[in-house]
Design a protein around this motif. Sequence first.
Motif, PDB file in Angstrom:
ATOM      1  N   GLU A 239      51.430   8.694 -95.163  1.00 37.02           N
ATOM      2  CA  GLU A 239      50.715   7.427 -94.991  1.00 37.02           C
ATOM      3  C   GLU A 239      51.219   6.718 -93.746  1.00 37.02           C
ATOM      4  O   GLU A 239      52.425   6.721 -93.461  1.00 37.02           O
TER       5      GLU A 239
ATOM      6  N   GLU B 285      47.013  -5.614 -94.787  1.00 38.32           N
ATOM      7  CA  GLU B 285      46.109  -4.476 -94.878  1.00 38.32           C
ATOM      8  C   GLU B 285      44.689  -4.949 -95.176  1.00 38.32           C
ATOM      9  O   GLU B 285      44.454  -5.693 -96.125  1.00 38.32           O
TER      10      GLU B 285
ATOM     11  N   ARG C   9      45.415   1.194 -93.542  1.00 39.76           N
ATOM     12  CA  ARG C   9      46.266   2.229 -94.134  1.00 39.76           C
ATOM     13  C   ARG C   9      45.565   3.580 -93.983  1.00 39.76           C
ATOM     14  O   ARG C   9      44.488   3.801 -94.527  1.00 39.76           O
TER      15      ARG C   9
ATOM     16  N   HIS D 104      41.455   0.880 -95.997  1.00 44.41           N
ATOM     17  CA  HIS D 104      42.202   2.081 -96.417  1.00 44.41           C
ATOM     18  C   HIS D 104      41.287   3.288 -96.209  1.00 44.41           C
ATOM     19  O   HIS D 104      40.159   3.316 -96.688  1.00 44.41           O
TER      20      HIS D 104
END
Length: 414
Positions: free
Chosen positions: A349, A366, A339, A369
């Motif tokens: 995003e 995911e 992400r 991040h």
Amino acid sequence: MKAHDEDDGHDGHGDDQAGPGTGARIPLPRASVEDGGHVLPEAAPVALEHHVLTSLLGAWALAACSAQETAAVEDHLGQCEGCAEEALRLREAVTLLQRPESLDLDPALRTRVLDGCLERRPPRIPVPEWATPYDAETARLDALLQDFGDAEWHAPVRLRWFEDDGTASRRTTVAGVIAHLLTVDGTVAVALGLDDPMGDITAPSRAPAARTEAYWRASHYPPTRAVRAPWRGQGHSIVRTVAFTGDAGGMPVSYGDFELPLRDAMLDRAFECWVHAEDIAEAVDYPYEPPSARHLNGMIDLAARMLPGVLAARRRAGLAAPGDRPHLVAAGEPGRSLRLEIEGSGGGEWLIPLDSPGAVGSADHEVAHVALDGVEFCRLAAGHVPPAEAAAGQVGDREAIRDVLFAAASLSRM
């Protein structure tokens, strides 16, 4: 209120003085010094002791003294060497506290004005939305260039990018940068059927660096301000032509070893125009603002969409790790993802598929991040910020984060 005319004590001649038995009269306004044509009196310095004048130096440096105090301090500075030296140090310190302000207009202002005009009178042949960032950024750079003298056009500029997992650079001048933009924008011009600015100059390939180097080598003299007119004329022709084509922007534009659809090539050219405008502004010590939020978002989106392909190419070259648990899937299926959160102006995003460029980013898969400021991400993608130094918030698979940051820097080129 009177119902009819009566004798109210006035003799009809407009006397300024009220007679006996009359009400108070409103005095006429007094003429000011400015209206009377007289010179304003200068502020006379007041008599102040030395310690008082010394205590006023800080306020004087900040331009916070009254007119009389300013006159007294400046009169004293001509007589006291110690206070004059202290005043100079304070004035220099104040300049360090002040952020240099750009004389340019807000980058979003041009867009807002055009939007307002187009709401009142839509154009007969509108410029496609995907071409407006290029139109705006070339106009902003041209505005920066218009007042440059010979010294500015020949100011040294160092072009920087990321290559072979390290920094690379090439030294040129402001005029050389515009020549570089002219030749690389020429790839879009050629795709649209316009004249190639290279003319009879032959480059070993269509790659931007190869075209630029060939153009520079063919010049008998270093590029001068004369390069501005063909660059700006070509930009106008490109925008005018894409407005007339009626194409949705899917026409391929060749960059030598890869292709981009026309809509993405126009975003790419807008991005490079902004990046090199900052290079030029830095060379002449002039502040330059990022693009408007809407255009910046489009540039970031293009970079995010290109990352999976760059990751795959780096993996084939042995520059990116396959991951401990690669999740190889068929094209169009969800896969292992990172992400990418872009903060600030133009942010958003994006879910970046890590193991296959044909996979779809998935929140369910995911593994990491990364959070970055929008302008910082763009400078990373331009090769102006090393991946190891990118100020990023990072959570999750460290190897995946490293690969994506290095892939972002690998998007850059001369």
